[in-house]
Design an enzyme around this catalytic site. Structure first.
Site, PDB file in Angstrom:
ATOM      1  N   SER A   1       2.917  56.966  39.256  1.00 31.98           N
ATOM      2  CA  SER A   1       4.214  56.687  38.560  1.00 31.98           C
ATOM      3  C   SER A   1       4.874  57.877  37.824  1.00 31.98           C
ATOM      4  O   SER A   1       5.024  59.199  38.540  1.00 31.98           O
ATOM      5  CB  SER A   1       4.157  55.482  37.759  1.00 31.98           C
ATOM      6  OG  SER A   1       5.496  55.125  37.254  1.00 31.98           O
TER       7      SER A   1
ATOM      8  N   GLU B   1       7.084  48.149  45.838  1.00 32.89           N
ATOM      9  CA  GLU B   1       6.962  48.705  44.218  1.00 32.89           C
ATOM     10  C   GLU B   1       7.620  47.843  43.293  1.00 32.89           C
ATOM     11  O   GLU B   1       7.043  47.755  42.076  1.00 32.89           O
ATOM     12  CB  GLU B   1       7.638  49.976  44.155  1.00 32.89           C
ATOM     13  CG  GLU B   1       7.032  51.246  45.092  1.00 32.89           C
ATOM     14  CD  GLU B   1       5.984  51.913  44.521  1.00 32.89           C
ATOM     15  OE1 GLU B   1       5.556  51.659  43.346  1.00 32.89           O
ATOM     16  OE2 GLU B   1       5.412  53.010  45.338  1.00 32.89           O
TER      17      GLU B   1
ATOM     18  N   HIS C   1       3.972  47.937  42.372  1.00 33.68           N
ATOM     19  CA  HIS C   1       3.953  49.460  41.752  1.00 33.68           C
ATOM     20  C   HIS C   1       2.571  49.356  40.832  1.00 33.68           C
ATOM     21  O   HIS C   1       2.338  48.503  40.042  1.00 33.68           O
ATOM     22  CB  HIS C   1       5.029  49.309  40.576  1.00 33.68           C
ATOM     23  CG  HIS C   1       5.201  50.890  40.292  1.00 33.68           C
ATOM     24  ND1 HIS C   1       5.280  52.104  40.872  1.00 33.68           N
ATOM     25  CD2 HIS C   1       5.142  51.021  38.754  1.00 33.68           C
ATOM     26  CE1 HIS C   1       5.283  53.143  39.960  1.00 33.68           C
ATOM     27  NE2 HIS C   1       5.056  52.376  38.747  1.00 33.68           N
TER      28      HIS C   1
END
Length: 465
Positions: free
Chosen positions: A187, A299, A381
């Site tokens: 991320s 995600e 995600h």
């Protein structure tokens, strides 16, 4: 207990059995008082042996609820409630047995939208890679939010560079090889990897890179950064001296958790970061750095799980970026799948742009994560962190998930040790991509129709809210 001499003094770590860990070693002076919003300075030396058995304090941040990302927890964790401006600490984990040759090094950068997180998040000491692949693992904290990315200071980026310089200068004492360093992250950590590939001051500090749900475009302009600083509502003359709690409270008003998670980010200032990272990378700024990059097929699942409305701004986001006609063309390809738009706008397309750029200059591999933990949203995600790090020895409570975890963990280990993975390298013609599912399979250009819908469009990434 293992005692190691660093360039600033001796440190005493903790024995984990097959591995040794040293926690909370300063890699820079505390960025407090007159050093707030200043570039990090080398740490001061100490006399005697410093205790390095506990993680240092987290950077100033909002404490998020536990369990935002599902999955087993590592054995070693820090205290999420313990935070301070005095946060610039590095952690090292290395095999306990000696080696005749230096070991490869894996430096991990935590995620959290440049607003939350700490080095041990989701991986603890990182001892699974230490045990399974005979490497040295390094994690660290860096300044976040309005402390790390106030105005155009880029302190958070400079902290990351300082941590890598500490690795260069000290990792040999822990048995690591400073000439075989892999930088990886998830991320915001993955976006940081791309930024470091573009920052001149980081050149030569690492030879390999892993980007997990990142991309190379998540930066901002000095004008936007100044506007964010002004929105804090604190007189600029008071910024250097206001209590840390007051500055954090102002930050939370400007950028509440989740909804303002990308407000604070690196700034293209012309010096620390000369240009948007993916453009720098496309021009060869990291020409010899091998790359392994991935995104997850869903995600947006994490954000939609936290707030079912999370993907609804997709039409507005695309219209503001491209105009109504072009936005309509993209939306038509996705139909009702607004979460798919969010997935690709935030991570999928930026990751593709990153591998397109770097594959011109160095060996590059791409994969798509499509696995699931028992009872969790599929391929959302952040859920792939536990698969790659194989926390708990790789047993994830489900045979398919455990098998996929071992496949991913082995691929990452191969990359950190040898700079390659066991599938076809990426190129911009056939776009070979490993689908990390059960079972894994190699496909050329998966999701081609959606990829083509974005064409060569560029846009300033947003918070969506």
């Amino acid at each position: 207990m293992a005692i190691v001499a660093t360039s600033n003094g001796q440190v005493r770590g903790v024995d984990l059995g097959e591995a040794l860990a040293w926690r909370g070693i300063p890699y820079a002076q505390p960025p407090t008082g007159p050093l707030r919003h200043r570039p990090p300075l080398p740490p001061s030396p100490w006399i005697g042996v410093r205790d390095a058995t506990a993680f240092g304090a987290r950077a100033m941040q909002t404490v998020l609820p536990a369990g935002v990302i599902p999955g087993p927890r590592p054995a070693a964790v820090d205290d999420p409630q313990r935070m301070s401006e005095d946060c610039l600490y590095v952690n090292v984990c290395a095999p306990a047995r000696p080696s005749a040759t230096p070991r490869p090094v894996f430096v991990w950068i935590h995620g959290g939208g440049y607003m939350t997180g700490a080095g041990p998040d989701g991986i603890g000491d990182g001892e699974t890679f230490v045990r399974n692949h005979d490497v040295v693992v390094v994690t660290f904290n860096y300044r976040l939010g309005a402390f790390g990315f106030f105005d155009d200071t880029n302190c958070g980026v400079l902290d990351q560079v300082a941590a890598l310089r500490w690795v260069r200068d000290n990792i040999a004492a822990f048995g690591g090889d400073p000439r075989q360093v892999t930088v990886g992250g998830v991320s915001a950590g993955a976006k940081s990897v791309a930024t470091l590939m573009a920052v001149p001051a980081a050149s030569g500090l690492f030879q390999r890179a892993i980007s997990q749900s990142g991309g190379g475009d998540h930066v901002t302009t000095p004008a936007v950064a100044r506007a964010n600083a002004d929105r804090l509502g604190i007189d600029r003359r008071r910024i250097p001296v206001v209590p840390a709690g007051e500055l954090l409270a102002a930050q939370q008003t400007v950028s509440p958790p989740m909804y303002g998670v990308w407000t604070w980010r690196p700034v293209v200032d012309g010096s620390v970061l000369p240009d948007v990272p993916v453009r720098r990378i496309a021009s060869g700024s990291a020409a010899k750095v091998a790359l392994l990059a991935s995104s997850a097929v869903n995600e947006a699942g994490t954000f939609v799980g936290l707030d079912p409305r999370a993907a609804l701004p997709a039409p507005r986001v695309l219209t503001e970026a491209f105009g109504s006609a072009r936005a309509g063309e993209i939306l038509a390809v996705y139909g009702d799948d607004l979460a798919g738009v969010m997935t690709d706008e935030r991570y999928g397309i930026p990751t593709l742009r990153l591998v397109d750029a770097q594959s011109r200059y160095a060996p590059t591999w791409r994969y798509l994560f499509d696995g699931a933990l028992p009872g969790a949203v599929r391929a959302a995600h952040g859920t792939d962190v536990v698969f790659a790090w194989a926390v708990g020895g790789g047993d994830l409570g489900d045979p398919a998930a455990t098998s996929l975890s071992r496949t991913m963990h082995a691929a990452w280990g191969s990359f950190v040790r040898d700079g390659k993975v066991p599938w076809t390298p990426y190129d911009t013609i056939s776009r070979p991509t490993m689908i990390m599912a059960s079972p894994p399979r190699l496909e050329d250009d998966p999701g081609a129709v959606r990829r083509q819908a974005w064409g060569d469009l560029t846009w300033p990434s947003s918070t969506w809210f």
